[in-house]
Design a protein around this motif. Structure first.
Motif, PDB file in Angstrom:
ATOM      1  N   LEU A  68      55.122  84.589  30.349  1.00 27.42           N
ATOM      2  CA  LEU A  68      55.451  83.356  29.368  1.00 27.42           C
ATOM      3  C   LEU A  68      55.395  81.981  29.835  1.00 27.42           C
ATOM      4  CD1 LEU A  68      57.787  85.421  27.674  1.00 27.42           C
ATOM      5  CD2 LEU A  68      55.446  85.147  26.950  1.00 27.42           C
ATOM      6  N   ALA A  69      55.818  81.742  31.179  1.00 35.15           N
ATOM      7  CA  ALA A  69      55.541  80.775  31.328  1.00 35.15           C
ATOM      8  C   ALA A  69      54.605  79.927  32.159  1.00 35.15           C
ATOM      9  CB  ALA A  69      56.556  80.133  32.693  1.00 35.15           C
ATOM     10  N   PRO A  77      54.802  90.643  26.962  1.00 35.37           N
ATOM     11  CA  PRO A  77      54.852  91.099  25.843  1.00 35.37           C
ATOM     12  C   PRO A  77      53.602  91.680  25.288  1.00 35.37           C
ATOM     13  CG  PRO A  77      56.180  89.634  25.982  1.00 35.37           C
ATOM     14  CD  PRO A  77      55.609  89.446  26.721  1.00 35.37           C
ATOM     15  N   GLY A  78      53.511  93.831  24.893  1.00 34.53           N
ATOM     16  CA  GLY A  78      52.903  93.890  24.337  1.00 34.53           C
ATOM     17  C   GLY A  78      51.747  94.317  25.059  1.00 34.53           C
ATOM     18  N   LEU A  79      51.485  93.577  26.362  1.00 30.08           N
ATOM     19  CA  LEU A  79      50.117  94.014  26.642  1.00 30.08           C
ATOM     20  C   LEU A  79      50.604  94.591  27.817  1.00 30.08           C
ATOM     21  CD1 LEU A  79      47.458  92.826  27.729  1.00 30.08           C
ATOM     22  CD2 LEU A  79      48.989  91.860  29.132  1.00 30.08           C
ATOM     23  N   ALA A 121      53.111  79.669  21.697  1.00 27.75           N
ATOM     24  CA  ALA A 121      53.567  80.831  21.553  1.00 27.75           C
ATOM     25  C   ALA A 121      53.438  82.044  20.750  1.00 27.75           C
ATOM     26  CB  ALA A 121      55.628  80.413  20.952  1.00 27.75           C
ATOM     27  N   GLY A 122      53.485  83.252  20.658  1.00 27.33           N
ATOM     28  CA  GLY A 122      52.512  84.355  20.201  1.00 27.33           C
ATOM     29  C   GLY A 122      51.429  83.841  19.969  1.00 27.33           C
ATOM     30  N   LYS A 123      50.495  82.880  21.090  1.00 26.33           N
ATOM     31  CA  LYS A 123      48.723  83.482  21.260  1.00 26.33           C
ATOM     32  C   LYS A 123      49.117  83.292  22.874  1.00 26.33           C
ATOM     33  CE  LYS A 123      48.313  82.280  16.653  1.00 26.33           C
ATOM     34  NZ  LYS A 123      47.043  83.503  16.019  1.00 26.33           N
ATOM     35  N   GLU A 124      49.671  84.117  23.410  1.00 30.14           N
ATOM     36  CA  GLU A 124      49.355  83.644  25.078  1.00 30.14           C
ATOM     37  C   GLU A 124      48.313  84.542  24.966  1.00 30.14           C
ATOM     38  OE1 GLU A 124      53.965  83.089  24.351  1.00 30.14           O
ATOM     39  OE2 GLU A 124      52.538  84.642  23.604  1.00 30.14           O
TER      40      GLU A 124
END
Length: 515
Positions: free
Chosen positions: A253-254, A152-154, A263-266
Motif C-alpha cells: 500500500l505504501a 488486501p484482496g489480491l 486508495a482502493g484503486k491500488e
C-alpha cells in the motif's frame, strides 16, 4: 586432404539434441561434455492481466523451439540500470553429454540476490553436471515488486516468486525423463534468497510430492537480523526472511501511494503502470516473502521449530564470515562502521543488553570497527540461527550440516575492504558453478580440489541422500546432541574436518542473552 578432414570433423561433432517436452520440442546444444538447453519457457508470460497472478502452465507450441540461448532475466536493477523484463519465466537445463543407462538425479537451483536480483543463467552448472552425473535445472523467478507485491484482496499476495519456483518444480516432474532424469529423485538447492526459498518451500503444503531432498546454503528459515545487523544502517528495522501478510500488505500500500495510486484503486492503478515506474519501488520488496498465505500458512521459522515441514534429507549451512561483505559494501556506499558509531549500532540492535554485547565483542579485540561489527552480524544473525535451524530439522529428519570456511575465498563482489573478507556471503558459489559461464580466475589448485570435493558431496547427496566425495572425509549426520558440523576449507588451512560452530560463533552467549 583438407576437405576430408573437414568432413570427418563434421561427422564427429555431436548433433544438437532435440528433446520432446510435454509442451513441444526443443533443440539444445552439445559440446561433448554437457548438453545444454537454454531459455525454455516453463510458464506463460506474467504480463498484462497475468501480472501479479500465480503462474499459468506454459502453452504448447508447434515446431522445434530454439533452446541454445538463455531467456530474459526477470526485471531488476543492476548498477543503476534496469535490466530484464516481465516475460522472464524461463529455465535452463544442463545434463552430461555421455549417455547413461540409469535415470539421473535432478538438481533444481534457486539463485540468491535478496529477492531483488539474479537469474538462472548466471550459474553455469557444467562442472556439477559432468563430474556428478546429475541434471541441473536453473529457473528464473519473479523478483521485487513483480514477485512479492501484497495488497488486501489480491490472491497470491506476497508469494508470486515462490509460486514461480513451485511451477518450475512441477515442470521438472513432468519433463525430467525427457532429459534422462529421474522425476522421482529431485533435489532442491539454493543460496541466500534461494536458500530462504528452499527452506520456506520445505514448510509449504504445496511442495509435497515435488522434492525429495534439499540443500540450504546461507538461508535457513530461522535467520533473524536485529537492527543494523543485515546492513549497518541504524534506521533499518529488525528483519526476518518472511514477514507477515499484513506487514507485506502495508509495504504494498505504501508503494502504491508512492506511485500516486488512489486508495482502493491500488491494483488497477499498479497494473496500468509501466515497468519503468514499478522499478522505482522495487527495493521495498526485498526479503518480503509473506507468510500467513496459502503457500506459507505458518511463518517458516515457526514451522521448522514445531516440526511442520517436509521430512526429506537436508544439507544445511553457510559461510563462516557471512557479514563481512555486507559491512564492506556499506562502507563502499559511504556508510562505514567506525569507533564512534559502533556503540550506537550496539544500542540500536540490542537495547538494554548492548553493554553485555560490547563486553563480548570489544573493539580492542578486532583489527577494525568494521570487522568487529561484521563478526557480531556473522555470529548473531547468521551462524547461530543456522545452527538453531539445523537442530530443529535434525530432531525430525536427516541433516548434514556444514560451514564453508576458506579464509582466502575469492572476493565475489570485488569489494574494497579495510579487513580480510574471509569466507564471506556467496564466496562459496564459484566452487560449485562457473559464474556467468566462466571458471573463477585466481583460484589456487587446492581451492579447485575443494571445489571438486564440494561438488562430490552435493551431487552424491542428490544420488543417494548421503554426501560423499572421493578423497574427502566422511560427513557425519548432524544431531542436536552431538552436533557434527563439517568445515569446508583447503588443505593448507587444515582441510575438511569438524567445525566448532557453537564455540567459534559464541552461540552459547547469544542463547543466554535471548533468555
Amino acid at each position: 586432404m583438407t576437405a576430408c578432414v573437414t568432413q570427418a570433423a563434421a561427422q564427429e561433432a555431436p548433433k544438437p539434441p532435440i528433446v520432446q517436452l510435454d509442451s513441444g520440442r526443443i533443440q539444445g546444444s552439445d559440446d561433448g561434455t554437457v548438453r545444454t538447453y537454454s531459455g525454455i519457457r516453463y510458464a506463460q508470460p506474467p504480463v498484462g492481466e497475468l501480472r501479479w497472478k500465480n503462474p499459468v502452465r506454459v502453452a504448447p507450441w508447434r515446431g522445434v523451439a530454439d533452446a541454445t540461448k538463455p531467456g530474459r532475466p526477470c526485471t531488476q536493477v543492476d548498477k543503476g540500470e534496469q535490466i530484464g523484463g516481465e516475460d522472464c519465466l524461463f529455465l535452463d537445463v544442463t545434463a552430461p553429454a555421455r549417455s547413461s543407462r540409469k535415470r539421473l538425479p535432478v538438481m533444481v537451483w534457486l539463485y540468491g540476490g535478496g529477492f531483488l536480483d539474479g537469474y538462472g543463467s548466471m550459474y553455469n552448472a557444467r562442472r556439477m553436471a559432468d563430474q556428478g552425473e546429475v541434471i541441473v535445472v536453473t529457473p528464473n523467478y519473479r523478483l521485487g515488486a513483480f514477485g512479492y507485491l501484497a495488497l488486501p484482496g489480491l490472491p497470491g499476495s506476497g508469494t508470486f516468486g515462490l509460486a514461480d519456483q513451485l511451477e518450475a518444480l512441477k515442470w521438472v516432474r513432468r519433463n525430467a525423463a525427457a532429459f534422462g532424469g529421474d522425476p522421482g529423485n529431485v533435489t532442491l538447492f539454493g543460496q541466500s534468497a534461494g536458500g530462504i526459498s528452499t527452506c520456506a518451500l520445505l514448510t509449504s503444503p504445496a511442495t509435497r510430492g515435488l522434492i525429495d531432498k534439499a540443500v540450504i546454503q546461507s538461508g535457513t528459515c530461522t535467520l533473524s537480523f536485529p537492527t543494523g545487523t543485515y546492513l549497518p544502517i541504524p534506521d533499518i528495522p529488525p528483519l526476518t526472511p518472511s514477514p507477515s501478510l499484513k506487514a507485506s500488505q502495508d509495504i504494498g500500500l505504501a508503494a502504491a501511494r508512492q506511485l500516486g495510486c488512489a486508495a482502493g484503486k491500488e491494483l488497477e492503478c499498479l497494473r496500468a503502470k509501466p515497468v519503468s515506474e514499478l522499478v522505482k519501488v522495487n527495493e521495498s520488496f526485498g526479503n518480503a516473502l509473506a507468510h500467513g498465505t496459502p503457500l506459507l500458512p505458518l511463518e517458516p521459522a515457526q514451522a521448522l521449530r514445531t516440526g511442520k515441514f517436509l521430512r526429506v534429507p537436508v544439507i544445511s549451512g553457510g559461510t563462516k564470515s557471512e557479514g563481512t561483505s555486507f559491512v564492506a559494501g556499506a562502507a563502499q556506499a559511504g556508510i562505514p562502521v567506525t569507533a564512534e558509531n559502533y556503540p550506537t549500532l550496539m544500542k540500536n540492535a540490542f537495547g538494554e543488553q548492548a553493554g553485555k554485547v560490547l563486553r563480548e565483542y570489544p573493539l580492542t579485540g578486532f583489527s577494525s570497527p568494521g570487522l568487529a561489527w561484521a563478526t557480531v552480524s556473522s555470529d548473531r544473525a547468521w551462524a547461530c540461527p543456522t545452527l538453531e535451524g539445523d537442530e530443529a530439522m535434525a530432531a525430525r529428519t536427516t541433516v548434514y550440516a556444514y560451514e564453508f570456511a576458506d579464509a582466502k575465498a575469492p572476493n565475489v563482489f570485488e569489494l574494497p575492504s579495510e579487513f580480510p573478507l574471509g569466507a564471506h556471503h556467496a564466496s562459496d558459489l564459484p566452487y560449485l558453478f562457473d559464474l556467468d559461464g566462466r571458471p573463477w580466475e585466481g583460484l589456487m589448485p587446492e581451492q579447485w580440489r575443494l571445489a571438486e570435493q564440494m561438488i562430490g558431496y552435493w551431487t552424491s547427496f542428490a544420488h543417494t541422500g548421503k554426501p560423499q566425495a572421493a578423497g574427502a572425509p566422511a560427513w557425519p549426520e548432524f544431531t542436536p546432541s552431538g552436533q557434527s558440523v563439517l568445515s569446508l576449507k583447503p588443505a593448507s588451512q587444515g582441510g575438511i574436518g569438524p567445525a566448532d560452530v557453537r564455540g567459534q560463533h559464541r552461540c552459547g552467549f547469544w542463547k543466554e542473552l535471548a533468555g
